[in-house]
Design a protein around this motif. Sequence first.
Motif, PDB file in Angstrom:
ATOM      1  N   MET A  34     -46.903 -48.703  26.334  1.00  0.00           N
ATOM      2  CA  MET A  34     -47.265 -47.852  25.020  1.00  0.00           C
ATOM      3  C   MET A  34     -48.315 -46.686  25.623  1.00  0.00           C
ATOM      4  O   MET A  34     -48.950 -47.257  26.660  1.00  0.00           O
ATOM      5  CB  MET A  34     -47.984 -48.567  24.070  1.00  0.00           C
ATOM      6  N   ALA A  35     -48.166 -45.562  25.304  1.00  0.00           N
ATOM      7  CA  ALA A  35     -48.896 -44.334  25.829  1.00  0.00           C
ATOM      8  C   ALA A  35     -49.251 -43.426  24.799  1.00  0.00           C
ATOM      9  O   ALA A  35     -48.534 -43.151  23.751  1.00  0.00           O
ATOM     10  CB  ALA A  35     -48.219 -43.735  27.133  1.00  0.00           C
ATOM     11  N   TRP A  36     -50.212 -42.694  25.089  1.00  0.00           N
ATOM     12  CA  TRP A  36     -50.665 -41.435  24.268  1.00  0.00           C
ATOM     13  C   TRP A  36     -50.732 -40.428  25.306  1.00  0.00           C
ATOM     14  O   TRP A  36     -51.117 -40.316  26.269  1.00  0.00           O
ATOM     15  CB  TRP A  36     -51.976 -41.756  23.676  1.00  0.00           C
ATOM     16  N   TYR A  37     -50.229 -39.331  24.729  1.00  0.00           N
ATOM     17  CA  TYR A  37     -50.192 -37.915  25.386  1.00  0.00           C
ATOM     18  C   TYR A  37     -50.788 -37.200  24.503  1.00  0.00           C
ATOM     19  O   TYR A  37     -50.901 -37.278  23.191  1.00  0.00           O
ATOM     20  CB  TYR A  37     -48.555 -37.608  25.658  1.00  0.00           C
ATOM     21  N   ARG A  38     -51.085 -35.861  24.941  1.00  0.00           N
ATOM     22  CA  ARG A  38     -51.581 -34.767  24.184  1.00  0.00           C
ATOM     23  C   ARG A  38     -51.100 -33.351  24.822  1.00  0.00           C
ATOM     24  O   ARG A  38     -50.689 -33.258  25.737  1.00  0.00           O
ATOM     25  CB  ARG A  38     -52.934 -34.698  24.208  1.00  0.00           C
ATOM     26  N   GLN A  39     -51.084 -32.584  23.945  1.00  0.00           N
ATOM     27  CA  GLN A  39     -50.385 -31.074  24.166  1.00  0.00           C
ATOM     28  C   GLN A  39     -51.388 -30.281  23.652  1.00  0.00           C
ATOM     29  O   GLN A  39     -51.423 -29.836  22.252  1.00  0.00           O
ATOM     30  CB  GLN A  39     -49.024 -30.869  23.877  1.00  0.00           C
ATOM     31  N   ALA A  40     -52.355 -29.379  24.459  1.00  0.00           N
ATOM     32  CA  ALA A  40     -53.089 -28.376  23.666  1.00  0.00           C
ATOM     33  C   ALA A  40     -51.986 -27.120  23.764  1.00  0.00           C
ATOM     34  O   ALA A  40     -51.211 -26.874  24.469  1.00  0.00           O
ATOM     35  CB  ALA A  40     -54.214 -27.889  24.589  1.00  0.00           C
ATOM     36  N   THR A  50     -52.336 -45.182  28.910  1.00  0.00           N
ATOM     37  CA  THR A  50     -51.240 -46.146  29.074  1.00  0.00           C
ATOM     38  C   THR A  50     -51.631 -47.634  29.023  1.00  0.00           C
ATOM     39  O   THR A  50     -52.378 -47.997  29.676  1.00  0.00           O
ATOM     40  CB  THR A  50     -50.419 -45.675  30.579  1.00  0.00           C
ATOM     41  N   LEU A  51     -50.832 -48.243  28.398  1.00  0.00           N
ATOM     42  CA  LEU A  51     -50.885 -49.757  28.422  1.00  0.00           C
ATOM     43  C   LEU A  51     -49.621 -50.380  28.503  1.00  0.00           C
ATOM     44  O   LEU A  51     -48.642 -50.248  27.498  1.00  0.00           O
ATOM     45  CB  LEU A  51     -51.751 -49.981  26.818  1.00  0.00           C
ATOM     46  N   THR A  52     -49.395 -51.191  29.577  1.00  0.00           N
ATOM     47  CA  THR A  52     -48.322 -51.843  29.822  1.00  0.00           C
ATOM     48  C   THR A  52     -48.500 -53.397  28.875  1.00  0.00           C
ATOM     49  O   THR A  52     -49.417 -53.857  28.639  1.00  0.00           O
ATOM     50  CB  THR A  52     -48.056 -52.022  31.166  1.00  0.00           C
ATOM     51  N   ASP A  58     -54.298 -47.539  32.154  1.00  0.00           N
ATOM     52  CA  ASP A  58     -54.574 -46.334  33.235  1.00  0.00           C
ATOM     53  C   ASP A  58     -55.135 -44.881  32.258  1.00  0.00           C
ATOM     54  O   ASP A  58     -54.542 -45.073  31.216  1.00  0.00           O
ATOM     55  CB  ASP A  58     -53.365 -45.863  34.085  1.00  0.00           C
ATOM     56  N   TYR A  59     -56.071 -44.315  32.913  1.00  0.00           N
ATOM     57  CA  TYR A  59     -56.369 -43.141  32.058  1.00  0.00           C
ATOM     58  C   TYR A  59     -56.566 -41.972  33.177  1.00  0.00           C
ATOM     59  O   TYR A  59     -57.223 -42.363  34.331  1.00  0.00           O
ATOM     60  CB  TYR A  59     -57.906 -43.448  31.409  1.00  0.00           C
ATOM     61  N   PRO A  60     -56.481 -40.616  32.864  1.00  0.00           N
ATOM     62  CA  PRO A  60     -56.763 -39.669  33.724  1.00  0.00           C
ATOM     63  C   PRO A  60     -58.392 -39.470  33.681  1.00  0.00           C
ATOM     64  O   PRO A  60     -58.921 -39.799  32.779  1.00  0.00           O
ATOM     65  CB  PRO A  60     -56.049 -38.322  33.222  1.00  0.00           C
ATOM     66  N   ASN A  61     -58.916 -39.008  34.733  1.00  0.00           N
ATOM     67  CA  ASN A  61     -60.364 -38.739  34.982  1.00  0.00           C
ATOM     68  C   ASN A  61     -60.786 -37.958  33.677  1.00  0.00           C
ATOM     69  O   ASN A  61     -61.926 -38.134  33.386  1.00  0.00           O
ATOM     70  CB  ASN A  61     -60.543 -38.102  36.413  1.00  0.00           C
ATOM     71  N   SER A  62     -60.315 -36.920  33.011  1.00  0.00           N
ATOM     72  CA  SER A  62     -60.705 -36.372  32.129  1.00  0.00           C
ATOM     73  C   SER A  62     -61.186 -37.149  31.040  1.00  0.00           C
ATOM     74  O   SER A  62     -61.934 -36.518  30.301  1.00  0.00           O
ATOM     75  CB  SER A  62     -59.580 -35.204  31.442  1.00  0.00           C
ATOM     76  N   VAL A  63     -60.618 -38.150  30.574  1.00  0.00           N
ATOM     77  CA  VAL A  63     -60.942 -39.250  29.499  1.00  0.00           C
ATOM     78  C   VAL A  63     -61.345 -40.417  29.920  1.00  0.00           C
ATOM     79  O   VAL A  63     -61.890 -41.189  28.958  1.00  0.00           O
ATOM     80  CB  VAL A  63     -59.833 -39.377  28.693  1.00  0.00           C
ATOM     81  N   LYS A  64     -61.410 -40.857  31.182  1.00  0.00           N
ATOM     82  CA  LYS A  64     -61.977 -42.173  31.355  1.00  0.00           C
ATOM     83  C   LYS A  64     -63.363 -42.298  31.108  1.00  0.00           C
ATOM     84  O   LYS A  64     -64.064 -41.279  31.380  1.00  0.00           O
ATOM     85  CB  LYS A  64     -61.759 -42.247  33.124  1.00  0.00           C
ATOM     86  N   GLY A  65     -63.653 -43.514  30.695  1.00  0.00           N
ATOM     87  CA  GLY A  65     -65.141 -43.809  30.219  1.00  0.00           C
ATOM     88  C   GLY A  65     -65.144 -43.310  28.682  1.00  0.00           C
ATOM     89  O   GLY A  65     -66.158 -43.697  28.076  1.00  0.00           O
ATOM     90  N   ARG A  66     -64.351 -42.566  28.219  1.00  0.00           N
ATOM     91  CA  ARG A  66     -64.559 -41.985  26.802  1.00  0.00           C
ATOM     92  C   ARG A  66     -63.524 -42.575  25.895  1.00  0.00           C
ATOM     93  O   ARG A  66     -63.836 -42.670  24.611  1.00  0.00           O
ATOM     94  CB  ARG A  66     -64.493 -40.333  26.766  1.00  0.00           C
ATOM     95  N   THR A  77     -49.213 -52.252  16.510  1.00  0.00           N
ATOM     96  CA  THR A  77     -49.889 -50.771  16.429  1.00  0.00           C
ATOM     97  C   THR A  77     -50.317 -50.741  17.713  1.00  0.00           C
ATOM     98  O   THR A  77     -51.042 -51.764  18.284  1.00  0.00           O
ATOM     99  CB  THR A  77     -50.689 -51.056  15.296  1.00  0.00           C
ATOM    100  N   VAL A  78     -50.788 -49.599  18.428  1.00  0.00           N
ATOM    101  CA  VAL A  78     -51.350 -49.447  19.645  1.00  0.00           C
ATOM    102  C   VAL A  78     -52.425 -48.363  19.047  1.00  0.00           C
ATOM    103  O   VAL A  78     -52.292 -47.302  18.190  1.00  0.00           O
ATOM    104  CB  VAL A  78     -50.582 -48.573  20.715  1.00  0.00           C
ATOM    105  N   TYR A  79     -53.621 -48.391  19.499  1.00  0.00           N
ATOM    106  CA  TYR A  79     -54.708 -47.644  18.994  1.00  0.00           C
ATOM    107  C   TYR A  79     -55.411 -46.488  20.325  1.00  0.00           C
ATOM    108  O   TYR A  79     -55.107 -47.150  21.475  1.00  0.00           O
ATOM    109  CB  TYR A  79     -56.130 -48.343  18.494  1.00  0.00           C
ATOM    110  N   LEU A  80     -55.890 -45.553  19.929  1.00  0.00           N
ATOM    111  CA  LEU A  80     -56.629 -44.737  20.885  1.00  0.00           C
ATOM    112  C   LEU A  80     -58.109 -44.467  20.312  1.00  0.00           C
ATOM    113  O   LEU A  80     -58.150 -43.815  19.395  1.00  0.00           O
ATOM    114  CB  LEU A  80     -55.906 -43.522  21.202  1.00  0.00           C
ATOM    115  N   GLN A  81     -58.992 -45.123  20.808  1.00  0.00           N
ATOM    116  CA  GLN A  81     -60.274 -44.953  20.453  1.00  0.00           C
ATOM    117  C   GLN A  81     -60.717 -43.776  21.276  1.00  0.00           C
ATOM    118  O   GLN A  81     -60.895 -44.126  22.342  1.00  0.00           O
ATOM    119  CB  GLN A  81     -61.115 -46.125  20.613  1.00  0.00           C
ATOM    120  N   MET A  82     -61.241 -42.776  20.611  1.00  0.00           N
ATOM    121  CA  MET A  82     -61.810 -41.570  21.214  1.00  0.00           C
ATOM    122  C   MET A  82     -63.198 -41.523  21.153  1.00  0.00           C
ATOM    123  O   MET A  82     -63.569 -40.935  19.853  1.00  0.00           O
ATOM    124  CB  MET A  82     -61.136 -40.365  21.030  1.00  0.00           C
ATOM    125  N   ASN A  83     -64.113 -41.596  21.855  1.00  0.00           N
ATOM    126  CA  ASN A  83     -65.509 -41.372  21.891  1.00  0.00           C
ATOM    127  C   ASN A  83     -66.090 -40.154  22.504  1.00  0.00           C
ATOM    128  O   ASN A  83     -65.331 -39.753  23.503  1.00  0.00           O
ATOM    129  CB  ASN A  83     -66.430 -42.704  22.270  1.00  0.00           C
TER     130      ASN A  83
END
Length: 120
Positions: A34-40, A50-52, A58-66, A77-83
Amino acid sequence: QVQLVESGGGLVQSGGSLRLSCTTSKSIITFYAMAWYRQAPGKQRELVATLTTDDIIDYPNSVKGRFTISRDNAKNTVYLQMNSLKPEDTAVYYCNAEEIIFGGPSRNYWGQGIQVTVSS
């Protein structure tokens, strides 16, 4: 036909938090990942998390830690917590499910997308 339904987007101030949810119409354990993508606007779609099935994340550096991806198998259900959200996180976020087909190419399913807007 597999359906992915996203929820939880909206408008938030910089530094705030949101949690996105994506519920699948098929048992979530069916999917390899399962994964989350975004498009600006004006940009290519990018992978956010990504979660297998064997819990590789795995996360890209742009969101890692957040950002944190997680899964509730009982709720499909899969979640994406964004802080600590930043204005540059503003985008349409898409849920993705990858299904491995033995003897053939994998199948990818997409949600309809949900808007996340971070104001400065």
